[in-house]
Scaffold this active site. Sequence first.
Site, short mmCIF file in Angstrom:
data_model
loop_
_atom_site.label_atom_id
_atom_site.label_comp_id
_atom_site.label_asym_id
_atom_site.label_seq_id
_atom_site.Cartn_x
_atom_site.Cartn_y
_atom_site.Cartn_z
N LYS A 121 34.43 31.15 36.66
CA LYS A 121 33.34 31.05 37.74
C LYS A 121 32.38 29.94 37.58
O LYS A 121 31.90 29.50 38.44
CB LYS A 121 32.40 32.65 37.30
CG LYS A 121 33.65 33.76 37.62
CD LYS A 121 33.94 34.06 38.91
CE LYS A 121 34.37 35.11 39.09
NZ LYS A 121 35.10 35.59 40.49
N TYR A 171 36.52 37.55 27.92
CA TYR A 171 36.26 37.22 29.47
C TYR A 171 36.66 35.85 29.75
O TYR A 171 35.70 35.01 30.08
CB TYR A 171 34.77 37.61 30.01
CG TYR A 171 34.59 37.69 31.29
CD1 TYR A 171 35.02 38.80 32.00
CD2 TYR A 171 33.88 36.68 31.96
CE1 TYR A 171 34.73 38.66 33.46
CE2 TYR A 171 33.43 36.81 33.44
CZ TYR A 171 33.90 37.81 34.16
OH TYR A 171 33.55 37.88 35.44
N1 LIG Z 1 32.73 44.04 38.79
C1 LIG Z 1 32.07 43.45 38.17
O1 LIG Z 1 31.29 43.84 37.46
C2 LIG Z 1 31.65 41.97 39.04
C3 LIG Z 1 30.63 41.36 38.76
C4 LIG Z 1 30.51 40.20 39.32
C5 LIG Z 1 31.34 39.50 40.14
N2 LIG Z 1 32.35 40.06 40.29
C6 LIG Z 1 33.49 39.37 40.96
O2 LIG Z 1 33.47 39.93 42.13
C7 LIG Z 1 35.14 40.11 42.68
C8 LIG Z 1 35.46 41.14 42.97
O3 LIG Z 1 35.48 41.91 41.87
P1 LIG Z 1 35.78 43.51 41.71
O4 LIG Z 1 35.10 43.87 40.62
O5 LIG Z 1 35.58 44.13 43.21
O6 LIG Z 1 37.41 43.49 41.68
P2 LIG Z 1 38.50 44.56 41.91
O7 LIG Z 1 37.80 45.93 42.24
O8 LIG Z 1 39.44 44.40 40.53
O9 LIG Z 1 39.18 44.04 43.22
C9 LIG Z 1 39.92 43.19 43.11
C10 LIG Z 1 40.46 42.49 44.45
O10 LIG Z 1 40.89 41.29 44.58
C11 LIG Z 1 42.22 41.38 45.16
N3 LIG Z 1 42.92 40.42 44.68
C12 LIG Z 1 43.46 40.15 43.20
N4 LIG Z 1 44.42 39.23 42.93
C13 LIG Z 1 44.41 38.69 44.28
C14 LIG Z 1 45.34 37.49 44.72
N5 LIG Z 1 45.83 36.86 43.76
N6 LIG Z 1 45.17 37.39 46.06
C15 LIG Z 1 44.77 38.26 46.99
N7 LIG Z 1 43.88 39.17 46.45
C16 LIG Z 1 43.88 39.53 45.18
C17 LIG Z 1 42.77 42.63 44.95
O11 LIG Z 1 43.60 43.30 45.92
P3 LIG Z 1 44.87 44.39 45.45
O12 LIG Z 1 44.22 45.76 45.85
O13 LIG Z 1 45.93 43.92 46.40
O14 LIG Z 1 45.14 44.22 44.05
C18 LIG Z 1 41.36 43.38 45.21
O15 LIG Z 1 41.01 43.62 46.33
C19 LIG Z 1 35.65 38.99 41.69
O16 LIG Z 1 35.41 37.69 42.11
C20 LIG Z 1 35.00 39.01 40.47
O17 LIG Z 1 35.21 38.50 39.47
C21 LIG Z 1 32.95 41.24 39.67
#
Ligand SMILES: NC(=O)c1ccc[n+]([C@@H]2O[C@H](COP(=O)([O-])OP(=O)(O)OC[C@H]3O[C@@H](n4cnc5c(N)ncnc54)[C@H](OP(=O)(O)O)[C@@H]3O)[C@@H](O)[C@H]2O)c1
Length: 265
Positions: free
Chosen positions: A166, A160
């Site tokens: 982060k 990771y």
């Molecule tokens: N899942 C977890 O367990 C978790 C926990 C804590 C924090 N987070 C954080 O929460 C946030 C969202 O995570 P998630 O799990 O919801 O992610 P996700 O389901 O993988 O969705 C990622 C989103 O980011 C967009 N994206 C990726 N690269 C991009 C770029 N270069 N420019 C613009 N948009 C972009 C994607 O758009 P497209 O649809 O166009 O690809 C999608 O809308 C992230 O910052 C992640 O690190 C996640």
Amino acid sequence: MIVENSLFTDKVALVTGSSRGIGKAVALAFAKAGADVLVNHSKPEGTSKTKAEGVCRQIEELGRKSVAVAADIGSKASVGEMMEAVYGWRGRLDFLVLSAARAPFKPIEKLLEREMKQLVETNYMGNIFCIQKALPLLEASGGKIVFISSLGSRFYNPSYPLGSMKAAMETLVRDCAQSFAQRGVQVNAVCGGIVRTDSFKTLRQYMDDLENIPDELCVSPEALADVVVFLCSPLARGICGQTIVVDNGLSNSLYRPAWAKKPKL
Ligand SMILES: NC(=O)c1ccc[n+]([C@@H]2O[C@H](COP(=O)([O-])OP(=O)(O)OC[C@H]3O[C@@H](n4cnc5c(N)ncnc54)[C@H](OP(=O)(O)O)[C@@H]3O)[C@@H](O)[C@H]2O)c1
């Protein structure tokens, strides 16, 4: 959260990466609280676009205005065009939520140079591009910035490398909070625990037994979104440069005798 659907009437939110996952939940939470929302996604075509337009329709069904804006946040030019679209849409911006992230899941020793560049360009520089370009509009509205962090900022997670980005961003949040306070822009972050989104599905392939984590130790996208809304509300006016952990208690205890027991939160 029970929020007045007029809490953010006439306000405009831009949520990066809100075509799916946590960003989508944040976009919908803003709409439920009365805001109009710009839904950012990464690619101008394909499922990226279709999903973002689907989120816009859901927001419109809630009685709010919404528009999808394709922009790769890792590209300064692309972010510039996105902010022009933001300005052209309603001429204002009240809330910038930095949720977009994309990163390879692999051990540091195996990272290729191009993967390292992408890691930094999207997850560090990309967020700074968004902040820089949004600042004049946020200053005009007395706006808020909320960054979405993860527990990888402070705990080891195998494969990771995003965790170090982060951690850098949480420091940047403290920095911006202090330097923008004089300009009336409030900056904070929400640090999520384990959220079962698309990126979680990918992570499963790299972390043994991840899918055996009980549901009780995961947190919903909506629980994170509610805290984002809180941080953007007047109730959070005294919070500056903080990262609020929202993880259903995952990081709060080393001792966990009965993982299946649901914490009464
Ligand atoms: N899942 C977890 O367990 C978790 C926990 C804590 C924090 N987070 C954080 O929460 C946030 C969202 O995570 P998630 O799990 O919801 O992610 P996700 O389901 O993988 O969705 C990622 C989103 O980011 C967009 N994206 C990726 N690269 C991009 C770029 N270069 N420019 C613009 N948009 C972009 C994607 O758009 P497209 O649809 O166009 O690809 C999608 O809308 C992230 O910052 C992640 O690190 C996640």
